[in-house]
Design a protein around this motif. Structure first.
Motif, PDB file in Angstrom:
ATOM      1  N   ALA A 259      46.579 -21.200  94.478  1.00 62.87           N
ATOM      2  CA  ALA A 259      47.728 -20.757  93.674  1.00 62.87           C
ATOM      3  C   ALA A 259      48.891 -20.355  94.573  1.00 62.87           C
ATOM      4  O   ALA A 259      50.053 -20.727  94.328  1.00 62.87           O
ATOM      5  CB  ALA A 259      47.321 -19.606  92.762  1.00 62.87           C
ATOM      6  N   HIS A 260      48.592 -19.582  95.634  1.00 62.64           N
ATOM      7  CA  HIS A 260      49.652 -19.195  96.569  1.00 62.64           C
ATOM      8  C   HIS A 260      50.306 -20.435  97.177  1.00 62.64           C
ATOM      9  O   HIS A 260      51.537 -20.527  97.262  1.00 62.64           O
ATOM     10  CB  HIS A 260      49.066 -18.328  97.693  1.00 62.64           C
ATOM     11  CG  HIS A 260      48.732 -16.934  97.302  1.00 62.64           C
ATOM     12  ND1 HIS A 260      47.588 -16.600  96.627  1.00 62.64           N
ATOM     13  CD2 HIS A 260      49.411 -15.764  97.505  1.00 62.64           C
ATOM     14  CE1 HIS A 260      47.551 -15.287  96.434  1.00 62.64           C
ATOM     15  NE2 HIS A 260      48.649 -14.751  96.962  1.00 62.64           N
ATOM     16  N   ALA A 261      49.479 -21.391  97.619  1.00 64.06           N
ATOM     17  CA  ALA A 261      50.001 -22.593  98.268  1.00 64.06           C
ATOM     18  C   ALA A 261      50.864 -23.403  97.302  1.00 64.06           C
ATOM     19  O   ALA A 261      51.955 -23.886  97.663  1.00 64.06           O
ATOM     20  CB  ALA A 261      48.850 -23.435  98.801  1.00 64.06           C
ATOM     21  N   TYR A 262      50.367 -23.551  96.082  1.00 61.73           N
ATOM     22  CA  TYR A 262      51.105 -24.355  95.103  1.00 61.73           C
ATOM     23  C   TYR A 262      52.459 -23.735  94.799  1.00 61.73           C
ATOM     24  O   TYR A 262      53.494 -24.421  94.844  1.00 61.73           O
ATOM     25  CB  TYR A 262      50.283 -24.483  93.820  1.00 61.73           C
ATOM     26  CG  TYR A 262      51.016 -25.198  92.703  1.00 61.73           C
ATOM     27  CD1 TYR A 262      51.094 -26.581  92.671  1.00 61.73           C
ATOM     28  CD2 TYR A 262      51.645 -24.476  91.684  1.00 61.73           C
ATOM     29  CE1 TYR A 262      51.784 -27.243  91.667  1.00 61.73           C
ATOM     30  CE2 TYR A 262      52.334 -25.128  90.668  1.00 61.73           C
ATOM     31  CZ  TYR A 262      52.393 -26.507  90.663  1.00 61.73           C
ATOM     32  OH  TYR A 262      53.077 -27.154  89.676  1.00 61.73           O
ATOM     33  N   ALA A 268      62.403 -23.712  96.695  1.00 58.69           N
ATOM     34  CA  ALA A 268      63.285 -24.385  97.647  1.00 58.69           C
ATOM     35  C   ALA A 268      63.652 -23.502  98.832  1.00 58.69           C
ATOM     36  O   ALA A 268      63.798 -23.980  99.954  1.00 58.69           O
ATOM     37  CB  ALA A 268      64.553 -24.850  96.920  1.00 58.69           C
ATOM     38  N   ASP A 269      63.786 -22.205  98.595  1.00 64.31           N
ATOM     39  CA  ASP A 269      64.290 -21.301  99.634  1.00 64.31           C
ATOM     40  C   ASP A 269      63.155 -20.838 100.556  1.00 64.31           C
ATOM     41  O   ASP A 269      62.156 -20.289 100.085  1.00 64.31           O
ATOM     42  CB  ASP A 269      64.938 -20.090  98.967  1.00 64.31           C
ATOM     43  CG  ASP A 269      65.460 -19.090  99.985  1.00 64.31           C
ATOM     44  OD1 ASP A 269      66.300 -19.484 100.805  1.00 64.31           O
ATOM     45  OD2 ASP A 269      64.990 -17.938  99.964  1.00 64.31           O
ATOM     46  N   GLY A 297      63.100 -32.298  92.272  1.00 61.95           N
ATOM     47  CA  GLY A 297      62.082 -33.303  91.962  1.00 61.95           C
ATOM     48  C   GLY A 297      60.670 -32.754  91.858  1.00 61.95           C
ATOM     49  O   GLY A 297      59.706 -33.528  91.886  1.00 61.95           O
ATOM     50  N   TRP A 298      60.534 -31.438  91.710  1.00 61.64           N
ATOM     51  CA  TRP A 298      59.209 -30.818  91.716  1.00 61.64           C
ATOM     52  C   TRP A 298      58.301 -31.370  90.614  1.00 61.64           C
ATOM     53  O   TRP A 298      57.117 -31.620  90.843  1.00 61.64           O
ATOM     54  CB  TRP A 298      59.350 -29.296  91.575  1.00 61.64           C
ATOM     55  CG  TRP A 298      58.017 -28.590  91.507  1.00 61.64           C
ATOM     56  CD1 TRP A 298      57.510 -27.908  90.455  1.00 61.64           C
ATOM     57  CD2 TRP A 298      57.045 -28.510  92.550  1.00 61.64           C
ATOM     58  NE1 TRP A 298      56.273 -27.396  90.761  1.00 61.64           N
ATOM     59  CE2 TRP A 298      55.959 -27.757  92.047  1.00 61.64           C
ATOM     60  CE3 TRP A 298      56.977 -28.997  93.852  1.00 61.64           C
ATOM     61  CZ2 TRP A 298      54.823 -27.478  92.795  1.00 61.64           C
ATOM     62  CZ3 TRP A 298      55.832 -28.724  94.611  1.00 61.64           C
ATOM     63  CH2 TRP A 298      54.773 -27.979  94.081  1.00 61.64           C
ATOM     64  N   GLU A 299      58.847 -31.576  89.426  1.00 56.94           N
ATOM     65  CA  GLU A 299      58.011 -32.048  88.322  1.00 56.94           C
ATOM     66  C   GLU A 299      57.418 -33.418  88.607  1.00 56.94           C
ATOM     67  O   GLU A 299      56.354 -33.747  88.092  1.00 56.94           O
ATOM     68  CB  GLU A 299      58.816 -32.080  87.014  1.00 56.94           C
ATOM     69  CG  GLU A 299      59.103 -30.693  86.471  1.00 56.94           C
ATOM     70  CD  GLU A 299      59.665 -30.744  85.060  1.00 56.94           C
ATOM     71  OE1 GLU A 299      59.824 -31.852  84.525  1.00 56.94           O
ATOM     72  OE2 GLU A 299      59.946 -29.664  84.504  1.00 56.94           O
ATOM     73  N   ARG A 300      58.076 -34.215  89.431  1.00 57.90           N
ATOM     74  CA  ARG A 300      57.555 -35.548  89.740  1.00 57.90           C
ATOM     75  C   ARG A 300      56.472 -35.504  90.813  1.00 57.90           C
ATOM     76  O   ARG A 300      55.675 -36.430  90.925  1.00 57.90           O
ATOM     77  CB  ARG A 300      58.696 -36.466  90.213  1.00 57.90           C
ATOM     78  CG  ARG A 300      59.731 -36.771  89.142  1.00 57.90           C
ATOM     79  CD  ARG A 300      60.607 -37.948  89.557  1.00 57.90           C
ATOM     80  NE  ARG A 300      61.288 -37.696  90.836  1.00 57.90           N
ATOM     81  CZ  ARG A 300      62.454 -37.068  90.951  1.00 57.90           C
ATOM     82  NH1 ARG A 300      63.073 -36.607  89.867  1.00 57.90           N
ATOM     83  NH2 ARG A 300      63.016 -36.888  92.135  1.00 57.90           N
TER      84      ARG A 300
END
Length: 372
Positions: A259-262, A268-269, A297-300
């Motif tokens: 979860a932390h990694a995701y 972005a920052d 583009g995160w959702e992709r």
């Protein structure tokens, strides 16, 4: 016949399978082309959820229309209107009701009228008495006329061998033209047909799929929403959740959990990313990420990112990988109160997390299967 028309509705948190078929509903003198939704619990949606008995009344009253009058006004909602000109329909209230009853049997995995007929035919073939033939004949006539042609699943001969068998030598069926009778030759051919058919069915039953079983042999495993705070002394299926404290290292950075990694990779920052990595729990990591700007583009890319993180988690924690492998080929139902994308959430979500866990599970034994 259900075919590929599969749907469902939720009733008291239970998923009730169903299907649909086209129909006309007569409301205010206009015939609306619409769909009947038929469910396994015997409920039919004909612009209102009704029981089977209530549906029969709707049929008898003409609300669900099986007769279409010449010159009648018709409408397909928001698509167009027209007037019937010499309409031709083969349904009657009795036929449509019988077909709906068959559909409910099929949705429940019970023999429908066709299945009951074929079972009666098997009894007759095993013991060809006139009493058993009479029972098979009655079962054949109980199949709705509109589906009798499909009873044998033989698109070349249709149901002709079945008709001949239940009529018997010298016999006839009620809808046959006067003078038409079954000859002894035709009867012998029908008996031979059923002998060959049984041989084909026996061979099909013995056939083993080339790539193994098509269905799961293990019951589904549900991973309910939880907030693990610390590693368990004896890990169980809770360790399969993303916020379970199982540190993983990806691209030189160590994260307290998937979860932390995701969530860190979603922002972005760089400064905000560092705060997410340092969050005390996976839930806190999500909260911090939600307040930061998302990567373009995160959702992709999010499913690919998650798949990579899950592979890292189970590669770096063999004990947890063993727990994932122990679920066999079970469907993994992952609940996530915060996301209908990742969670199943009572059948309302897409369960992407469960699907990715199944994918990673399938890859774990890859080293053993690798050749040359």
């Amino acid at each position: 016949m259900i075919g590929k028309r599969i749907t469902h509705r939720m009733a008291d948190g239970v998923r009730v399978p169903g299907t649909w078929r086209h129909a006309f509903i007569c409301n205010g003198g206009t015939y609306f082309l619409t769909d009947l939704f038929i469910y396994a619990d015997g409920i039919v949606d004909c612009w209102d959820l009704v029981t089977l008995d209530e549906f029969e009344k709707k049929l008898r009253s003409g609300w669900v229309a099986t007769g279409l009058p010449d010159g009648g006004s018709a409408s397909a909602h928001h698509l167009g209107r027209w007037t019937f000109g010499e309409p031709d329909t083969w349904l009657t209230p009795e036929l449509l009701l019988a077909e709906v009853r068959d559909t409910i049997d099929e949705l429940n995995g019970r023999p429908d009228s066709t299945g009951r007929c074929l079972a009666a035919v098997e009894v007759f073939l095993a013991e060809p008495t006139e009493e058993n033939r009479s029972a098979a004949r009655a079962a054949y006539l109980a199949i709705p006329e509109t589906v009798r042609h499909y009873a044998l699943g033989d698109m070349d001969r249709k149901d002709r061998p079945l008709q001949v068998l239940v009529a018997g030598p010298g016999g006839r069926l009620p809808d046959w033209p006067d003078g038409r009778r079954v000859s002894q030759e035709a009867y012998d051919e029908a008996v031979a047909y059923f002998g060959e058919r049984e041989h084909w069915r026996a061979e099909a039953r013995k056939r083993v799929p080339a790539d193994g079983a098509a269905h799961s042999f293990a019951p589904a495993v549900k991973l309910p929403h939880s907030y693990p705070q610390r590693a368990l002394e004896r890990p169980d299926k809770r360790c399969l959740r993303n916020d379970y404290p199982a540190p993983l290292t990806v691209d030189g950075v160590t994260y307290p959990s998937v979860a932390h990694a995701y969530w860190a990779r979603s922002v972005a920052d760089p400064e905000a990313r560092g705060a997410v990595v340092a969050a005390e729990t996976g839930a806190e990591a999500r909260t911090l990420a939600a307040g930061a700007a998302r990567r373009e583009g995160w959702e992709r890319t999010r499913t690919a990112v998650m798949a990579r993180l899950l592979r890292a988690k189970y590669a770096q924690h063999p004990d947890l990988a063993a727990i994932l492998l122990a679920t066999g080929d079970a469907t993994l139902v992952y609940d996530d109160a915060d996301s209908g994308f990742w969670g199943d959430n009572g059948g309302r979500g897409r369960n992407w997390m469960g699907r990715l866990l199944e994918l990673v599970r399938s890859e774990l034994p890859a080293d053993e299967a690798r050749v040359g």
